[in-house]
Scaffold this motif. Structure first.
Motif, PDB file in Angstrom:
ATOM      1  N   VAL A 217      14.439  -1.300  10.118  1.00 25.46           N
ATOM      2  CA  VAL A 217      13.256  -0.376   9.518  1.00 25.46           C
ATOM      3  C   VAL A 217      12.901  -0.686   8.430  1.00 25.46           C
ATOM      4  N   SER A 218      14.317  -0.495   7.439  1.00 27.21           N
ATOM      5  CA  SER A 218      13.430  -0.329   6.164  1.00 27.21           C
ATOM      6  C   SER A 218      12.697  -1.862   5.769  1.00 27.21           C
ATOM      7  N   LEU A 219      13.167  -3.156   6.126  1.00 29.96           N
ATOM      8  CA  LEU A 219      12.822  -4.377   6.049  1.00 29.96           C
ATOM      9  C   LEU A 219      10.963  -4.436   6.206  1.00 29.96           C
ATOM     10  N   VAL A 220      10.968  -3.370   7.881  1.00 29.21           N
ATOM     11  CA  VAL A 220       9.630  -3.672   7.980  1.00 29.21           C
ATOM     12  C   VAL A 220       8.712  -2.753   7.344  1.00 29.21           C
ATOM     13  N   PHE A 221       9.242  -1.791   6.790  1.00 26.49           N
ATOM     14  CA  PHE A 221       8.360  -0.835   6.258  1.00 26.49           C
ATOM     15  C   PHE A 221       8.247  -1.553   5.131  1.00 26.49           C
ATOM     16  N   TRP A 222       9.149  -2.363   4.576  1.00 28.22           N
ATOM     17  CA  TRP A 222       8.980  -2.606   3.256  1.00 28.22           C
ATOM     18  C   TRP A 222       8.007  -3.997   3.213  1.00 28.22           C
ATOM     19  N   TYR A 223       8.198  -5.025   3.914  1.00 27.30           N
ATOM     20  CA  TYR A 223       7.042  -5.571   4.595  1.00 27.30           C
ATOM     21  C   TYR A 223       5.836  -4.815   4.697  1.00 27.30           C
TER      22      TYR A 223
END
Lengths: 377, 456
Positions: free
Chosen positions: B172-178
């Motif tokens: 989820v952090s990666l998606v949020f960041w992306y």
């Protein structure tokens, strides 16, 4: 120029306030296929464009709830139906212990699917060949300008009228934007692209094959050989004995693991030991479970000696040989307990009752392949 | 005395720069050649990474026997480092999600960086439980997949919850960041003239067109993600604390653990973000975007969470006494006075004492002071995890099975390596992607939003 197809007329605006009032006029004059471009989200723009509130939240709701439900049902199925395992004397179905995983799966599926839905279904991304991309117009609106684009596909579109309209609203520059060649001809069948796909899949499958079939069997990844470990009751060599409590007090006997008097006498074991269990359904179930866990990696699920270890350990003989079918229960029990040649003993891992249950299960396997006369009736 | 008017929010970005100058100052570092300082920094971090790689290689070759872990302390540096790194990650999500929901506009300038830090920290964290298993190449069994042995994972174990929590958190952090990066990548794509870079940016930005119709859904998605990331970040360290609290070891089996762990995570995470930001804003000369006001606010958060952590330390002692349980009482006396007392007092000094300086405005706004305090906080929070893990395990119920834990050089090597990994990733990140969210900063400039009741 002639054979190019017009996508839109796009005007650049310098100021947010001017943009908002221009957008309102565009909306009011009946255009429906228009868009606004800005380097950052502008408050009040959706209202000026008369857009309906985003429905993305529903996607989140649906996928979040399905995630929760899936996680719950899955854990229930695993813990209660497929693989009931008593842990700490607690019931199989324990809702409070499911909550953390349910929560995480909810968040995961809601977040990932919301974004994927938005990007791939609502926006139809990836779309790098869109006519607006790589235009002077796009380069301006991605820095500090704002833009209004009226598409040629709008029912009331007219090139000169649209241009004048944007200028009258205060556009500092107006562009005509055309489809590119590549918009017409899809690139997927390009030779280069197909070559790229081919090479990629070749590399990926090669690497996967190498990892799964070779790398995992090389040192130090080998699965069972050369373990840096201590054999039961042997002398400590790699650490000082006082620093551990590995050595039990002399004469210690573990519960359920009584000393075995026939270690070197398989003949006596076969003669004297009698299976204390009856082949009830319950016993056979235990036997099956233990057999599949402990024996099947080498002996195969049905005892044919079809090992899953890919030659990492010599394949054992079949369990359906005449020798074994005629062997008394005590003999097989003996083999499980102390092992035979290179097969290790399982006395320290499987309790005595479970070993007898396995013997029963082996009998079931044998009779399934070579039934007795009475079974066939 | 100075009178401060708290009703006016100070501008997020100082000096009211124009939109295009924001582009310039954020993108410039990506286009210029790396400075000497950067080369020095990355060679140091790569060296640390190499030390870690060698230690890890030896561990894989010989087995976890080369570590200091043994009976009774089977959780050593591996678990200490895991909890430490997960904690570091939490500040990032707090800044990007929770402060977003609370409409704290000052978060804009640091959110991107903090999120990146979250991702890198979780990567470092994830490494430790994976190697802790001893045979990391068999870690596939951590996931519930239908395998040939017909075995399933134990869904009621906190260790399994951890697998889910950490992997969800990472994803989820990666998606949020992306998602936050997409508009900026599109801006980079429109700006660059380099063909290779352009291809990369085009692929990554997926064809984003800064369209008003998209922005509307985009903002919604961002809100939803922030809404989910908030409970997620609280859940992650809660679940990490369950690894301890659900067991029956003295000193672990307490209900204060979840909030105590979350507060500690935010505390140490803010310290790390602050440390790294101080360096970055200096090196990249973006002091007007990451302002002193922002850093001061971070120090206030550290003061608050530091007090919570201090409260938890005191409360643990109180409850041990109040419970009347002699074993519990012994464990806490042993922490403060036993063989690991030095670790305990390091922790208290660094986490509770030093942050008290932040009561004073002068120290809150002094870069050297806040930098040093934050370094101490990081050290202290690492020792907090060490104290929790090691003191309890080394002396539990049975005096006959007490033992000491002494880390080996491989333990220390892997710890150094994790810092190397973290900083290497950060240094690569600041060279390749915009460290500050361009679109978001533009949106919070004073002149960038339409004035209310403007010319209709």
């Amino acid at each position: 120029m002639e054979n190019k197809i017009l996508y839109s007329v796009s005007g650049i605006f310098e100021d947010v306030n001017k943009l908002i009032s221009a957008v309102k006029t565009v909306t009011d004059s009946g255009y429906t296929k228009f868009d606004v471009h800005s380097p950052y989200p502008i408050h009040g723009l959706p209202q000026a464009m008369k857009l309906k509130p985003s429905k993305l939240g529903w996607v989140t709701l649906v996928f979040g709830l399905s995630g929760a439900l899936f996680a719950f049902l899955f854990m229930y199925w695993v813990n209660v139906i497929d693989y009931p395992l008593i842990v700490g004397g607690k019931p199989f179905y324990q809702l409070p212990a499911y909550v953390p995983v349910m929560f995480e799966v909810t968040v995961l599926s809601a977040a990932v699917f919301t974004v994927a839905w938005m990007l791939f279904i609502m926006f139809k991304f990836p779309n790098n060949s869109h006519p607006l991309i790589d235009t002077e117009y796009m380069r301006k609106v991605s820095v500090d300008k704002y833009g209004i684009t009226i598409q040629a596909s709008d029912p009331i579109f007219d090139l000169t009228r649209a241009k004048e309209f944007l200028q009258s609203l205060g556009a500092s520059e107006v562009f005509e934007i055309y489809f590119r060649e590549s918009n017409v001809k899809p690139k997927i069948f390009d030779k280069k692209f197909i070559l790229f796909l081919g090479i990629t899949s070749l590399i990926v499958s090669g690497v996967t094959y190498f990892i799964l079939n070779h790398l995992l069997f090389m040192s130090p990844f080998n699965w069972m050989h050369e373990q840096f470990r201590l054999n039961p009751q042997s002398k400590l060599t790699f650490t000082k004995p006082e620093t551990t409590n590995l050595t039990p007090v002399e004469g210690t006997v573990a519960r359920g693991f009584l000393p075995y008097p026939y270690t070197d006498r398989p003949d006596l074991a076969e003669k004297n030991l009698i299976n204390p269990l009856l082949p009830t359904e319950k016993t056979l179930k235990v036997g099956k479970e233990k057999y599949l866990t402990f024996c099947s990696p080498c002996h195969g699920n049905f005892g044919h000696g079809d090992s899953r270890l890919k030659g990492q350990f010599p394949n054992p003989p079949t369990l359906h040989s005449d020798k074994l079918r005629n062997m008394k229960d005590g003999g097989i029990y003996h083999i499980i307990t102390v092992g035979q040649n290179i097969m290790p003993g399982y006395a320290s891992q499987i309790s005595s009752d479970e070993r007898w249950a396995i013997v029963h299960y082996i009998r079931v396997l044998q009779r399934a392949i070579n039934p007795k006369e009475s079974d066939l009736k | 005395m100075r009178v401060i008017d708290y009703t006016i929010e100070p501008p997020v970005v100082e000096g009211n720069p124009s939109l295009s100058s924001i582009n310039e100052s954020i993108i410039k570092p990506l286009e210029s050649k790396p400075t000497r300082g950067w080369y020095i920094a990355i060679s140091i971090s790569l060296t640390m990474l190499l030390i870690g790689a060698i230690s890890l290689g030896v561990t894989l070759w010989k087995g976890v026997g080369v570590w200091g872990v043994n009976q009774p302390v089977g959780w050593g540096f591996d678990i200490v480092n895991f909890v430490f790194w997960v904690g570091i990650g939490h500040a990032g999500t707090l800044i990007s999600a929770i402060l977003f929901l609370l409409r704290q506009r000052w978060r804009t300038s640091i959110a991107r960086f903090a999120e990146a830090m979250t991702i890198f920290a979780v990567m470092c964290a994830g490494l430790f439980p994976l190697i802790h298993t001893g045979r990391p190449w068999l870690d596939g069994y951590l996931l519930p997949y239908p395998n040939q042995h017909a075995l399933w994972v134990n869904f009621t174990s906190p260790l399994l919850w951890d697998v889910f929590a950490v992997s969800t958190y990472f994803t989820v952090s990666l998606v949020f960041w992306y998602i936050g990066l997409i508009p900026d990548l599109a801006t980079l794509r429109d700006r660059t003239t380099n063909k290779i870079l352009k291809t990369i940016y085009s692929i990554l930005s997926l064809g984003w067109r800064h369209s008003g119709r998209h922005w509307q859904h985009y903002e919604m998605a961002y809100l939803i993600l922030a809404g989910f990331a908030t409970p997620l970040v609280l859940s992650v360290h809660t679940i990490v604390s369950f690894d301890f609290a659900v067991s029956i070891m003295p000193g672990w089996h307490t209900t204060i653990f979840p909030p105590y762990f979350v507060a500690g995570a935010v505390f140490s995470g803010f310290a790390m973000v602050q440390n790294v930001l101080i360096i970055i804003r200096k090196v990249f000369r973006i002091e007007h975007i990451i302002t002193l006001d922002t850093l001061e606010k971070m120090n206030k958060v550290m003061l608050a969470t530091g007090m919570m952590v201090g409260y938890a330390y005191a409360m643990e002692f109180f409850i041990a006494w109040y419970s009347g349980n002699p074993i519990e009482q012994f464990v806490f006396l042993n922490r403060a006075l036993g063989p690991y007392a030095w670790a305990y007092w390091t922790m208290v000094t660094c986490n509770v004492l030093f942050p008290q300086l932040f009561w004073f405005r002068k120290f809150r706004r002094s870069i050297p002071v806040m930098f040093i305090v934050a370094v101490f906080v990081n050290v202290g929070m690492w020792f907090e995890r060490f104290v929790i893990v090691v003191t309890t395990l080394s002396r539990d119920y049975l005096p006959s099975s007490w033992g000491m834990y002494i880390p080996s050089i491989y333990d220390i090597g892997i710890l150094i390596g994790s810092f190397g990994l973290f900083f290497t990733l950060i240094f690569l990140f600041i060279r390749t992607l915009p460290v500050v969210s361009i679109a978001e900063v533009k949106a919070v400039l004073n002149s960038s939003q339409p004035s209310h009741g403007g010319n209709h």
